[in-house]
Design an enzyme around this catalytic site. Structure first.
Site, PDB file in Angstrom:
ATOM      1  N   SER A 264      56.621  40.527  53.669  1.00 51.03           N
ATOM      2  CA  SER A 264      57.213  40.980  54.929  1.00 51.03           C
ATOM      3  C   SER A 264      58.698  41.260  54.759  1.00 51.03           C
ATOM      4  O   SER A 264      59.450  40.446  54.212  1.00 51.03           O
ATOM      5  CB  SER A 264      57.019  39.913  56.017  1.00 51.03           C
ATOM      6  OG  SER A 264      57.777  40.241  57.164  1.00 51.03           O
TER       7      SER A 264
ATOM      8  N   ASP B 186      63.024  44.096  64.813  1.00 46.99           N
ATOM      9  CA  ASP B 186      62.204  44.633  65.897  1.00 46.99           C
ATOM     10  C   ASP B 186      63.086  44.811  67.122  1.00 46.99           C
ATOM     11  O   ASP B 186      63.907  43.936  67.437  1.00 46.99           O
ATOM     12  CB  ASP B 186      61.048  43.681  66.217  1.00 46.99           C
ATOM     13  CG  ASP B 186      60.035  43.604  65.081  1.00 46.99           C
ATOM     14  OD1 ASP B 186      60.034  44.513  64.231  1.00 46.99           O
ATOM     15  OD2 ASP B 186      59.250  42.641  65.060  1.00 46.99           O
TER      16      ASP B 186
ATOM     17  N   GLU C  62      54.087  51.213  64.337  1.00 52.73           N
ATOM     18  CA  GLU C  62      54.913  50.225  65.025  1.00 52.73           C
ATOM     19  C   GLU C  62      56.250  50.855  65.407  1.00 52.73           C
ATOM     20  O   GLU C  62      57.227  50.784  64.645  1.00 52.73           O
ATOM     21  CB  GLU C  62      55.150  48.989  64.138  1.00 52.73           C
ATOM     22  CG  GLU C  62      53.888  48.182  63.858  1.00 52.73           C
ATOM     23  CD  GLU C  62      54.185  46.860  63.173  1.00 52.73           C
ATOM     24  OE1 GLU C  62      55.369  46.631  62.806  1.00 52.73           O
ATOM     25  OE2 GLU C  62      53.252  46.062  62.999  1.00 52.73           O
TER      26      GLU C  62
END
Length: 331
Positions: free
Chosen positions: A243, A252, A300
């Site tokens: 990740s 994010d 995303e």
């Protein structure tokens, strides 16, 4: 004559029984003297049988090779065996749905208590803004540059990879080298009337592991098998150890009035602003729509990765993923 015939039958039966006995006896003796050899053969057969039973069915997974030679396993929305559900029909779980009660780090779902206004973040990062011009990397790009390190399902975080965490605000942290550009971008968004919200920057290994495992369990409770749940989860959460959040280069984003990490963010003012201007500050949309077969991750629109202003400009202009960009640099 009758006795002779009976005697012959008896001899044949006795001979057969004796042969079977001797055959069994010698097999037994051979096995006794070759225990290790047979133990190895038995274990090999068991491992093969178990691994075969847990392998994917060809209908569920399709291995796709892109034009630049990058291979990625990606489910092409084929029917799942369980109930005939396709990936398009799967109810994708948000991280907030499975992380309730986990207190080791901030939740990806930003509550009112977790939110910091853009002014609060910018105030905390005033010192970083002075280093924007100095932090920018110029010159010939290389795949060895720290800001271009490729982390995905096929490229785990190197054992010797190191970086220093810097604080964005409160408990939110990321690689300190990207904070100047992050603050510069937030300031620009504010001037354009867009209130971006930073959430889930750096995540430790433990949190990533918990998130991934809880996603699997949640899908299994919906009736999916372990492998199906793993398959779905790996397309919405990167496997622990692979990740970008764990190296502090991914962030994010949400925006005022929208606090869910889902595709709907793309249609918010924050999502549109980032898509149009993120690259100007070194950030690129990491998992774009239509490139899932390369990234291995579903679309995303909230997930941005820092790659530096120069690389971001090229990637955005040409519509390249990081995988494709790195491949070109390596040629």
């Amino acid at each position: 004559m009758a006795f002779g015939k009976k005697n012959s039958v008896f001899k044949i039966i006795s001979l057969v029984l004796l042969t079977v006995y001797l055959f069994g006896y010698y097999i037994k003796q051979y096995c006794i003297h070759n225990k290790k050899r047979y133990a190895c053969i038995f274990c090999t057969c068991m491992v093969f049988a178990i691994s075969s039973s847990f392998s994917f069915d060809g209908k569920d997974m399709q291995e796709t090779v892109s034009e630049d030679g990058i291979t990625a396993e990606y489910n092409k929305h084929e029917k799942m065996e369980n109930g005939g559900n396709s990936m398009e029909e799967v109810e994708i779980l948000e991280d907030k749905d499975v992380m309730e009660g986990y207190e080791n780090s901030e939740l990806e779902y930003v509550t009112e208590e977790d939110k910091f206004s853009i002014d609060e973040i910018l105030t905390a990062g005033e010192a970083y803004l002075e280093g924007v011009s100095e932090n920018s990397v110029k010159g010939q790009l290389s795949s060895d540059d720290w800001q271009l390190v490729l982390i995905n399902k096929h490229h785990s975080i190197p054992d010797d990879y190191t970086f220093t965490l810097g604080t964005i605000r409160g408990g939110m942290q990321c690689d300190e080298r990207i904070i100047p550009e992050l603050m510069e971008m937030l300031q620009a968004a504010k001037e354009d009337g867009v209130s971006l919200i930073v959430c889930s920057p750096y995540r430790d290994m433990n949190r990533q592991q918990v998130l991934f495992e809880r996603k699997i369990k949640a899908y299994m409770r919906q009736g999916y098998s372990y492998l199906e749940a793993y398959q779905i989860s790996s397309q919405t959460v990167t496997v622990p150890g692979a990740s970008e959040h764990q190296i502090g280069l991914a962030i994010d984003f949400l925006c005022k009035g929208y606090s869910s990490l889902n595709e709907g963010f793309a249609d918010t003012e924050g999502g549109r602003w980032l898509a149009a201007h993120g690259h100007e500050y070194g950030f690129v949309l990491r998992y774009p729509k239509g490139k899932e077969y390369i990234t291995g991750i579903e679309y995303e629109p909230w997930h941005y990765r820092y790659v530096g202003k120069e690389a971001a400009a090229i990637m955005t202009e040409r519509g390249l993923t990081l995988e494709e960009f790195i491949e070109e640099l390596s040629e």
